[in-house]
Design a protein around this motif. Structure first.
Motif, PDB file in Angstrom:
ATOM      1  N   GLY A 155      -9.392  15.510   8.854  1.00 25.82           N
ATOM      2  CA  GLY A 155      -8.741  15.342  10.150  1.00 25.82           C
ATOM      3  C   GLY A 155      -7.300  14.892   9.922  1.00 25.82           C
ATOM      4  O   GLY A 155      -6.352  15.575  10.222  1.00 25.82           O
ATOM      5  N   LYS A 156      -7.183  13.710   9.378  1.00 22.94           N
ATOM      6  CA  LYS A 156      -5.865  13.172   9.020  1.00 22.94           C
ATOM      7  C   LYS A 156      -5.954  12.515   7.653  1.00 22.94           C
ATOM      8  O   LYS A 156      -7.030  12.117   7.213  1.00 22.94           O
ATOM      9  CB  LYS A 156      -5.437  12.117  10.046  1.00 22.94           C
ATOM     10  CG  LYS A 156      -5.025  12.696  11.383  1.00 22.94           C
ATOM     11  CD  LYS A 156      -3.603  12.320  11.700  1.00 22.94           C
ATOM     12  CE  LYS A 156      -3.085  13.046  12.915  1.00 22.94           C
ATOM     13  NZ  LYS A 156      -2.884  12.154  14.037  1.00 22.94           N
ATOM     14  N   CYS A 157      -4.806  12.409   7.006  1.00 20.70           N
ATOM     15  CA  CYS A 157      -4.751  11.620   5.779  1.00 20.70           C
ATOM     16  C   CYS A 157      -3.470  10.800   5.778  1.00 20.70           C
ATOM     17  O   CYS A 157      -2.619  10.978   6.647  1.00 20.70           O
ATOM     18  CB  CYS A 157      -4.813  12.522   4.555  1.00 20.70           C
ATOM     19  SG  CYS A 157      -3.315  13.485   4.338  1.00 20.70           S
ATOM     20  N   LEU A 158      -3.371   9.899   4.838  1.00 22.28           N
ATOM     21  CA  LEU A 158      -2.207   9.005   4.802  1.00 22.28           C
ATOM     22  C   LEU A 158      -1.194   9.429   3.749  1.00 22.28           C
ATOM     23  O   LEU A 158      -1.562   9.791   2.632  1.00 22.28           O
ATOM     24  CB  LEU A 158      -2.660   7.583   4.467  1.00 22.28           C
ATOM     25  CG  LEU A 158      -3.613   6.912   5.441  1.00 22.28           C
ATOM     26  CD1 LEU A 158      -3.980   5.520   4.927  1.00 22.28           C
ATOM     27  CD2 LEU A 158      -2.995   6.810   6.828  1.00 22.28           C
ATOM     28  N   VAL A 159       0.069   9.358   4.137  1.00 18.40           N
ATOM     29  CA  VAL A 159       1.152   9.517   3.165  1.00 18.40           C
ATOM     30  C   VAL A 159       1.927   8.208   3.140  1.00 18.40           C
ATOM     31  O   VAL A 159       2.283   7.665   4.189  1.00 18.40           O
ATOM     32  CB  VAL A 159       2.083  10.692   3.543  1.00 18.40           C
ATOM     33  CG1 VAL A 159       3.278  10.761   2.605  1.00 18.40           C
ATOM     34  CG2 VAL A 159       1.306  12.003   3.521  1.00 18.40           C
ATOM     35  N   ALA A 160       2.149   7.693   1.934  1.00 16.83           N
ATOM     36  CA  ALA A 160       2.856   6.412   1.805  1.00 16.83           C
ATOM     37  C   ALA A 160       4.273   6.643   1.290  1.00 16.83           C
ATOM     38  O   ALA A 160       4.487   7.398   0.350  1.00 16.83           O
ATOM     39  CB  ALA A 160       2.098   5.515   0.832  1.00 16.83           C
ATOM     40  N   PHE A 161       5.207   5.998   1.946  1.00 16.23           N
ATOM     41  CA  PHE A 161       6.589   5.963   1.449  1.00 16.23           C
ATOM     42  C   PHE A 161       6.808   4.556   0.916  1.00 16.23           C
ATOM     43  O   PHE A 161       6.632   3.582   1.649  1.00 16.23           O
ATOM     44  CB  PHE A 161       7.581   6.274   2.572  1.00 16.23           C
ATOM     45  CG  PHE A 161       7.509   7.700   3.050  1.00 16.23           C
ATOM     46  CD1 PHE A 161       6.542   8.103   3.950  1.00 16.23           C
ATOM     47  CD2 PHE A 161       8.416   8.638   2.579  1.00 16.23           C
ATOM     48  CE1 PHE A 161       6.478   9.420   4.381  1.00 16.23           C
ATOM     49  CE2 PHE A 161       8.354   9.959   2.999  1.00 16.23           C
ATOM     50  CZ  PHE A 161       7.386  10.352   3.901  1.00 16.23           C
ATOM     51  N   VAL A 162       7.163   4.469  -0.362  1.00 12.38           N
ATOM     52  CA  VAL A 162       7.146   3.166  -1.023  1.00 12.38           C
ATOM     53  C   VAL A 162       8.474   2.890  -1.745  1.00 12.38           C
ATOM     54  O   VAL A 162       9.013   3.766  -2.418  1.00 12.38           O
ATOM     55  CB  VAL A 162       5.975   3.124  -2.042  1.00 12.38           C
ATOM     56  CG1 VAL A 162       6.084   1.918  -2.953  1.00 12.38           C
ATOM     57  CG2 VAL A 162       4.631   3.118  -1.313  1.00 12.38           C
ATOM     58  N   THR A 163       8.964   1.672  -1.579  1.00 12.31           N
ATOM     59  CA  THR A 163      10.126   1.223  -2.353  1.00 12.31           C
ATOM     60  C   THR A 163       9.631   0.246  -3.411  1.00 12.31           C
ATOM     61  O   THR A 163       8.975  -0.744  -3.087  1.00 12.31           O
ATOM     62  CB  THR A 163      11.148   0.509  -1.441  1.00 12.31           C
ATOM     63  OG1 THR A 163      11.467   1.386  -0.367  1.00 12.31           O
ATOM     64  CG2 THR A 163      12.410   0.150  -2.196  1.00 12.31           C
ATOM     65  N   LEU A 164       9.943   0.563  -4.676  1.00 10.97           N
ATOM     66  CA  LEU A 164       9.490  -0.299  -5.770  1.00 10.97           C
ATOM     67  C   LEU A 164      10.608  -1.239  -6.201  1.00 10.97           C
ATOM     68  O   LEU A 164      11.783  -0.935  -6.019  1.00 10.97           O
ATOM     69  CB  LEU A 164       9.075   0.560  -6.962  1.00 10.97           C
ATOM     70  CG  LEU A 164       7.848   1.465  -6.777  1.00 10.97           C
ATOM     71  CD1 LEU A 164       7.653   2.333  -8.005  1.00 10.97           C
ATOM     72  CD2 LEU A 164       6.591   0.647  -6.514  1.00 10.97           C
TER      73      LEU A 164
END
Ligand code: WTA
Length: 651
Positions: free
Chosen positions: A561-570
């Motif tokens: 249905g849906k999934c997650l995309v993560a935008f990450v600052t390290l």
């Protein structure tokens, strides 16, 4: 959400939902606090009576005959009452001993300083109210205000209120198109702007931008321009007027126009999830009662306090907790025009030290920026005048809360995490300093006289666990509608359950009846039939030692249905590879469950944010879905987006 190393012991750094720490009020603070424990029980016994008692502390021309008339979704507070809000904010102080007290202590970004006493503010408001009248503004007319954070912004708002005109403040960072749409939606007759504004050493050409808007604003008859600097502009004879010239000839006194308690005080636009912004309408009597009362008890305002709310009057926080609430309480406040990191990252702390600020109210996003810049900046300054700290605007991750408590508050300042909205007008869920024990990340409990619950989809109360935040009784500062759009008002806020206000936030309630606001439900994602809060995943990711900031969006997925995309600052030295990405995904899976595992992680040096500091998840979602970029006018740094987009496409 962002974080950096804190002085909190490692084992104490948990995410929002696993937080168990509790901080008791200190006896010393409690002893002197405006709020006493009994206030909760008193208000609960009869909330309307509680608000009535508080309304009695304002200046009324004519007392109301009925405190509340409630026919959902329409509320009328203090029916039959007549007042002019400026008499509470100004006149009473002039005659009541605060005449020579500082009302506004202003600092411009380039460093100019200006202090206005209550008498000076009163005089300028009266004069400018006469100016507005002389240009044909009457009770009920709408006036658009597009100014930087300078004293004239507060003066302009109060001058409108003095004569019963309805102000519509548009944040100075909004684009010409946004200004045009807002002016046209409520058919403003006048625009008050400035030649320019300073932001991070740059000049924002406000009047130039306004001229672009005004090409398509047929309702505007006159434009008043405050001279902020020496910025070039085009002057349209007949339509454009200099503020300082008009003020020279204006009379010092303007008789207040008495308003019905339910007459509109202002309109403030807030973006909807899609399309046209919503013109949220607030009225006089109830709104002033709400902001006066919450300022008094939540900020514990005393006559010798120096209060500083870092918001801009372009947002509701500036309306309620700069212009109306503090002035109604006769407070002395600092206002600042510019950026927190100009010229250096210690600007705020230098100002706290300079002015001896005692109460400080800011946003979690700012706190996370301070964390990222490092504690050496606050540590350079003497912050020992501070006695109370506040946050607003989004959930605060416990780590930021702890940092705020330790590095800024030196563990001696209560922290008030205040939940509310443009629509609610004033603070709704908050600890009372000196009374309510706090838990990092929880806004704790409803303010006295407010009833908030967690409901499920069907309107059934959730006694412990997650659901939707709901406000179940009318309150004085509630929005009275969306300008010109009753249907949208009903659909957006009153259609989920019967006669119950739906703020659009997901929340949890714990065993101590503490409320944990998790964020907008439009940020929620349904994965394989399970609801995941993106805030929850972000909070978890941010609890990872390498992660500085993270934003999660839901995108369509063939199977789930849906999934997650993560935008990450390290943090600086981490170089992600496949194995590393897997470990980060597993970290989330271990903290919440496999269902919350991001499908994809994109690393980025910065996240796109609105000028008020909120992460623009809608745009991230568009990028993640490979869509064309939407309207980016509210981006603080538009380049961030194209960088992320490119990164995503390269991946
Ligand atoms: C969020 C700002 C968690 C929430 C005054 C709300 C918060 C929206 C908090 C309103 C808080 C505000 N904890 N979330 N203390 N305060 N929010 O209209 O999602 O700009 O619905 O008003 O911000 O934002 P608005």
């Amino acid at each position: 959400m962002a974080k950096k190393k804190t002085s909190a012991p490692k084992e104490q750094i948990g995410d929002l939902l696993h937080e168990t720490r509790k901080f008791k009020p200190s006896a010393a603070f409690s002893k002197q606090a405006n709020a006493k424990k009994a206030i909760y029980a008193q208000a609960k016994k009869n909330p309307v009576k509680f608000w009535e008692k508080m309304a009695g502390e304002l200046v009324w021309k004519k007392k109301w005959s009925k405190a509340l008339e409630w026919k959902a979704p329409d509320a009328k507070w203090f029916v039959g009452g007549k007042l002019n809000v400026t008499e509470t904010c100004l006149d009473q102080h002039i005659t009541g001993g605060r005449k020579n007290k500082a009302a506004l202590i202003w600092e411009g970004e380039p460093g100019e300083k200006r202090t206005m006493t209550y008498q000076q503010l009163y005089r300028d408001v009266n004069k400018f109210a006469n100016v507005l009248k002389s240009l044909g503004i009457k009770k009920g007319d709408r006036v658009a205000i597009y100014l930087p954070m300078i004293p004239e912004l507060v003066i302009a708002m109060l001058s409108c209120a003095r004569i019963g005109a309805v102000h519509s403040v548009v944040f100075g960072g909004f684009s010409p198109d946004s200004l045009r749409d807002r002016i046209n939606d409520s058919e403003c007759k006048m625009l008050i702007t400035a030649d320019g504004a300073y932001r991070r050493g740059q000049i924002l050409p406000l009047k130039h931008d306004a001229d672009i808007s005004l090409q398509d604003c047929p309702s505007i008859e006159n434009v008043i321009i405050v001279k902020r600097g020496d910025f070039l502009l085009r002057f349209k004879e007949g339509r454009d007027h200099w503020y300082h010239r008009l003020m020279q000839d204006a009379d010092n006194y303007c008789k207040p126009t008495y308003m019905d308690s339910e007459d509109p005080l202002f309109i403030l636009y807030t973006s909807g999830t899609t399309g046209k912004p919503k013109g949220i309408v607030h009225t006089c009597g109830g709104y002033l009662t709400g902001v006066y009362t919450t300022t008094k008890f939540v900020f514990d305002i005393k006559d010798d306090d120096i209060y500083w709310c870092t918001a801009d009057c372009g947002w509701i926080t500036g309306h309620s907790y700069i212009t109306y609430g503090p002035l109604a309480n006769g407070a002395t406040q600092v206002i600042y025009e510019g950026a927190p990191n100009w010229p250096d990252e210690d600007r705020f702390w230098a100002m706290v030290e300079d002015y001896g600020v005692t109460i400080f109210y800011t946003a979690p996003t700012a706190i996370r920026a301070f964390m990222k810049w490092g504690r050496e900046h606050p540590d350079k300054h003497k912050l020992d005048t501070l006695r109370l700290l506040g946050t607003v605007g989004e959930p605060i991750n416990p780590e930021a809360w702890i940092w705020y408590n330790e590095v800024i508050g030196k563990k001696k300042c209560p922290i008030v995490d205040t939940w509310w909205q443009t629509e609610t007008g004033h603070i709704m869920i908050t600890p009372l300093p000196g009374v309510t024990p706090t838990k990092p990340g929880s806004a704790t409990q409803p303010f006295p006289g407010i009833e908030a619950k967690i409901l499920d989809e069907n309107g059934k109360e959730v006694k412990q666990g997650g659901g939707f935040l709901a406000i179940t009784k009318p309150w004085p500062g509630m929005l009275r509608g969306i300008w010109g759009d009753k249907k949208r008002f009903v659909d957006t806020y009153w259609s989920k359950w019967n006669d119950i206000y739906f703020p659009g936030d997901g929340a949890k309630i714990d065993k101590d009846k503490y409320l944990w606001v998790l964020g907008r439900i439009d940020d929620e994602v349904n994965i394989s039939g399970h609801r995941i809060s993106t805030m929850e995943v972000e909070s978890t990711l941010v609890a990872h030692p390498d992660v500085v900031e993270a934003a999660i969006v839901g995108v369509p997925h063939e199977m789930k249905g849906k999934c997650l995309v993560a935008f990450v600052t390290l943090s600086g030295d981490t170089v992600p590879n496949e194995k590393y990405i897997q470990r980060l995904k597993d970290f989330v899976a271990n903290k919440i469950g496999a269902i919350a595992k991001p499908e994809k992680i994109i690393f980025t040096a910065d996240l796109p944010k609105t000028r008020s500091g909120k992460i623009m998840r809608r745009l991230l979602r568009d990028i993640a879905m490979g869509k064309v970029l939407g309207d980016t006018t509210t981006l603080a740094d538009p380049d961030v987006l194209s960088r992320i987009k490119k990164r995503y496409e390269d991946d």
